[in-house]
Scaffold this motif. Sequence first.
Motif, PDB file in Angstrom:
ATOM      1  N   PHE A   1      88.181  33.386 -10.538  1.00  0.00           N
ATOM      2  CA  PHE A   1      89.276  33.119  -9.602  1.00  0.00           C
ATOM      3  C   PHE A   1      88.704  32.416  -8.362  1.00  0.00           C
ATOM      4  N   LYS A   2      89.380  31.368  -7.893  1.00  0.00           N
ATOM      5  CA  LYS A   2      88.888  30.609  -6.751  1.00  0.00           C
ATOM      6  C   LYS A   2      89.842  30.737  -5.572  1.00  0.00           C
ATOM      7  N   TRP A   3      89.258  30.766  -4.371  1.00  0.00           N
ATOM      8  CA  TRP A   3      90.075  30.876  -3.165  1.00  0.00           C
ATOM      9  C   TRP A   3      89.348  30.226  -1.989  1.00  0.00           C
ATOM     10  N   PRO A   4      90.086  29.787  -0.964  1.00  0.00           N
ATOM     11  CA  PRO A   4      89.435  29.181   0.205  1.00  0.00           C
ATOM     12  C   PRO A   4      88.740  30.240   1.043  1.00  0.00           C
ATOM     13  N   CYS A   5      87.550  29.923   1.524  1.00  0.00           N
ATOM     14  CA  CYS A   5      86.783  30.881   2.316  1.00  0.00           C
ATOM     15  C   CYS A   5      85.906  30.129   3.301  1.00  0.00           C
ATOM     16  N   THR A   6      85.218  30.876   4.139  1.00  0.00           N
ATOM     17  CA  THR A   6      84.259  30.280   5.069  1.00  0.00           C
ATOM     18  C   THR A   6      82.893  30.917   4.857  1.00  0.00           C
ATOM     19  N   VAL A   7      81.853  30.138   5.027  1.00  0.00           N
ATOM     20  CA  VAL A   7      80.480  30.627   4.903  1.00  0.00           C
ATOM     21  C   VAL A   7      79.662  30.053   6.052  1.00  0.00           C
ATOM     22  N   MET A   8      78.484  30.606   6.257  1.00  0.00           N
ATOM     23  CA  MET A   8      77.574  30.095   7.287  1.00  0.00           C
ATOM     24  C   MET A   8      76.640  29.066   6.651  1.00  0.00           C
TER      25      MET A   8
ATOM     26  N   MET B   1      89.270  41.602   0.252  1.00  0.00           N
ATOM     27  CA  MET B   1      89.586  41.335   1.646  1.00  0.00           C
ATOM     28  C   MET B   1      90.479  40.103   1.785  1.00  0.00           C
ATOM     29  N   TYR B   2      90.267  39.124   0.942  1.00  0.00           N
ATOM     30  CA  TYR B   2      91.105  37.915   0.980  1.00  0.00           C
ATOM     31  C   TYR B   2      92.557  38.248   0.645  1.00  0.00           C
ATOM     32  N   PHE B   3      92.755  39.159  -0.298  1.00  0.00           N
ATOM     33  CA  PHE B   3      94.104  39.511  -0.741  1.00  0.00           C
ATOM     34  C   PHE B   3      94.829  40.484   0.206  1.00  0.00           C
ATOM     35  N   THR B   4      94.119  41.116   1.145  1.00  0.00           N
ATOM     36  CA  THR B   4      94.650  42.226   1.923  1.00  0.00           C
ATOM     37  C   THR B   4      96.024  41.947   2.520  1.00  0.00           C
ATOM     38  N   ASN B   5      97.007  42.801   2.142  1.00  0.00           N
ATOM     39  CA  ASN B   5      98.363  42.824   2.703  1.00  0.00           C
ATOM     40  C   ASN B   5      99.168  41.544   2.495  1.00  0.00           C
ATOM     41  N   ASP B   6      98.689  40.655   1.638  1.00  0.00           N
ATOM     42  CA  ASP B   6      99.455  39.447   1.336  1.00  0.00           C
ATOM     43  C   ASP B   6     100.224  39.639   0.036  1.00  0.00           C
ATOM     44  N   ASN B   7     101.306  38.889  -0.120  1.00  0.00           N
ATOM     45  CA  ASN B   7     102.004  38.903  -1.396  1.00  0.00           C
ATOM     46  C   ASN B   7     101.044  38.378  -2.470  1.00  0.00           C
ATOM     47  N   PRO B   8     100.925  39.068  -3.600  1.00  0.00           N
ATOM     48  CA  PRO B   8      99.971  38.619  -4.622  1.00  0.00           C
ATOM     49  C   PRO B   8     100.350  37.254  -5.178  1.00  0.00           C
ATOM     50  N   PRO B   9      99.379  36.351  -5.338  1.00  0.00           N
ATOM     51  CA  PRO B   9      99.691  35.038  -5.908  1.00  0.00           C
ATOM     52  C   PRO B   9     100.066  35.151  -7.376  1.00  0.00           C
ATOM     53  N   ALA B  10     100.914  34.239  -7.820  1.00  0.00           N
ATOM     54  CA  ALA B  10     101.379  34.258  -9.211  1.00  0.00           C
ATOM     55  C   ALA B  10     100.217  34.155 -10.187  1.00  0.00           C
TER      56      ALA B  10
END
Length: 272
Positions: free
Chosen positions: A176-183, A249-258
């Motif tokens: 599963f891929k999602w937008p994130c930030t890294v150093m 943590m990315y999914f926290t309290n958001d509506n789950p994606p389809a």
Amino acid sequence: MRYRIPLLGNPNMDLALRAKYIAAFGTACYLSEANTFDCFYEKWEKACDDAKKIAEVAGAAPYEKKYECQPVGNGDYRLQVGPDPANNILINYQAAPRQTPLVEVDGVPTEVSGPYRNLTEPKTLGPGQPFNKCDSGVIGADGKSLLQHKHILQVNRSAHKNDAGVGEIHSDLAGFKWPCTVMNENCEEVAKECEEPLVLHDPDVKPPPFDPGSIARVHHVVPMKDERRCPWGTNSTRNAAVISERLNMYFTNDNPPAEEVKRLNAAPAYTP
């Protein structure tokens, strides 16, 4: 308890109108498990501000916006919307219903039925219940009852053996891929695309990994709390998935994606 503003039209059935309200008023508006669509607010001031916009959002003659909400005396507020004082709307202070746990997938409201659907449901089943405090009803090797998250991780671990025959925990959303930030190398935050790994760090194995984001967590697909911080997703085994701490943590309290729901519902069920 929330403040409900009186919407115009029939957003329960009119999907285009429903979309307009959501676009205008955001997460205050939602479809309930009783199939009613309304907008609820924690603060009366915000409810009153948005109530002034109802008519124009619905495509009707706009309300006059120079008037302010007045308390009725029972917790409700009245808002004058035209020159005649009798031309007003009531903002009710009432119990807000639970948001529907059905997720829209390809236009169809869909129940979450993930890979742990065949496991025994807990006795303490309900909205907002955690996996790490509720009894699974299953006895562990030490003769004691397992908490739900321990049981789910045990089932996952037992299903996946490495080349040495040792059980390892696999993510139910590997790839599963999602937008994130890294150093980056200059210690600057940069945007990138993260990808969920297949093998996760077992939380029972010590010491913890250098990267705590790789630890396996039991995730509520429909989150324990909705975007208004109200109890929402249950601790049903059908609503469980094992994923990394980082993705959780990315999914926290958001509506789950389809995409998440489609993948989990299509996954083979684990054997209890």
